[in-house]
Design an enzyme around this catalytic site. Sequence first.
Site, mmCIF file in Angstrom:
data_model
loop_
_atom_site.group_PDB
_atom_site.id
_atom_site.type_symbol
_atom_site.label_atom_id
_atom_site.label_comp_id
_atom_site.label_asym_id
_atom_site.label_seq_id
_atom_site.Cartn_x
_atom_site.Cartn_y
_atom_site.Cartn_z
ATOM 1 N N CYS A 68 56.617 -1.214 1.962
ATOM 2 C CA CYS A 68 55.680 -1.738 2.955
ATOM 3 C C CYS A 68 55.977 -1.100 4.306
ATOM 4 O O CYS A 68 57.140 -0.984 4.708
ATOM 5 C CB CYS A 68 55.813 -3.259 3.046
ATOM 6 S SG CYS A 68 54.673 -4.027 4.219
ATOM 7 N N HIS B 72 48.714 -6.330 -2.686
ATOM 8 C CA HIS B 72 49.742 -6.224 -1.653
ATOM 9 C C HIS B 72 49.145 -6.468 -0.270
ATOM 10 O O HIS B 72 49.667 -7.256 0.525
ATOM 11 C CB HIS B 72 50.386 -4.834 -1.718
ATOM 12 C CG HIS B 72 51.427 -4.588 -0.675
ATOM 13 N ND1 HIS B 72 52.771 -4.497 -0.966
ATOM 14 C CD2 HIS B 72 51.324 -4.400 0.670
ATOM 15 C CE1 HIS B 72 53.454 -4.275 0.146
ATOM 16 N NE2 HIS B 72 52.592 -4.214 1.162
ATOM 17 N N GLU B 73 48.022 -5.791 0.016
ATOM 18 C CA GLU B 73 47.406 -5.909 1.341
ATOM 19 C C GLU B 73 46.795 -7.294 1.569
ATOM 20 O O GLU B 73 46.877 -7.845 2.674
ATOM 21 C CB GLU B 73 46.347 -4.823 1.540
ATOM 22 C CG GLU B 73 46.862 -3.396 1.409
ATOM 23 C CD GLU B 73 48.097 -3.106 2.257
ATOM 24 O OE1 GLU B 73 48.280 -3.751 3.306
ATOM 25 O OE2 GLU B 73 48.903 -2.247 1.854
ATOM 26 N N HIS C 255 49.186 -9.870 2.791
ATOM 27 C CA HIS C 255 49.425 -9.839 4.236
ATOM 28 C C HIS C 255 48.483 -10.793 4.966
ATOM 29 O O HIS C 255 48.862 -11.409 5.969
ATOM 30 C CB HIS C 255 49.211 -8.421 4.781
ATOM 31 C CG HIS C 255 50.393 -7.525 4.656
ATOM 32 N ND1 HIS C 255 51.581 -7.768 5.311
ATOM 33 C CD2 HIS C 255 50.564 -6.367 3.957
ATOM 34 C CE1 HIS C 255 52.451 -6.798 5.025
ATOM 35 N NE2 HIS C 255 51.853 -5.943 4.209
#
Length: 203
Positions: A137, A184-185, A188
């Site tokens: 990341c 993954h994004e 966030h």
Amino acid sequence: MRNVSVLLLAVAMMIVTACAGEGWSREELRVIRKVGEVMRVLTVDETGDSLFLRRHCREIPVEALEGEDYKTLASKMIATVTSPEQEGVGIAGPQVGISRRIVAVQRFDKEGEPFEVYPNIYITGHEGDLVPGPEGCLSVPGRRGDVLRYREIDIRYSLPAGGAFPARDTVEHVSGFTAVIFQHECDHLDGILYTDYSLQYSL
């Protein structure tokens, strides 16, 4: 006299709204409009950054998707993630100081492997089993770890108006490594880092 006061209040509110800029806060506009194409990437190494990365992101108002500030943000997010200093495959709004539901993802499942921007994105479904894979990341420099992710997902996001079409939501099925990037994004956007459920090791 009362009518004059009401009129002045209404004008003042219009000015404040105009200064905020189509649903963006003053701080967001400061970040978006800052000189330079590459934005600063927040990292867990800085206390203030780390706290910001843990926020839950809000959606971008539909009217803001039609403005120049949205276009600038989208362009700068791609410039940032593809810069020689980063060379990532995805980046999310909070990583560049914008606590909004927006991500830029490299589409390895499309010809030319382009980077594309997705405002107001949500993962709405998944298929198959969770599969482990290595991740890193940009906001967690110097570390990597294995994370369990689905390889088949459904996403929903907003499409800005274009031509004869008004702004609208659309859905899409994504598979393979690109699906991993989206997960993954999107984490966030909910204040989650991959390190929350992985075993890290130093690079």
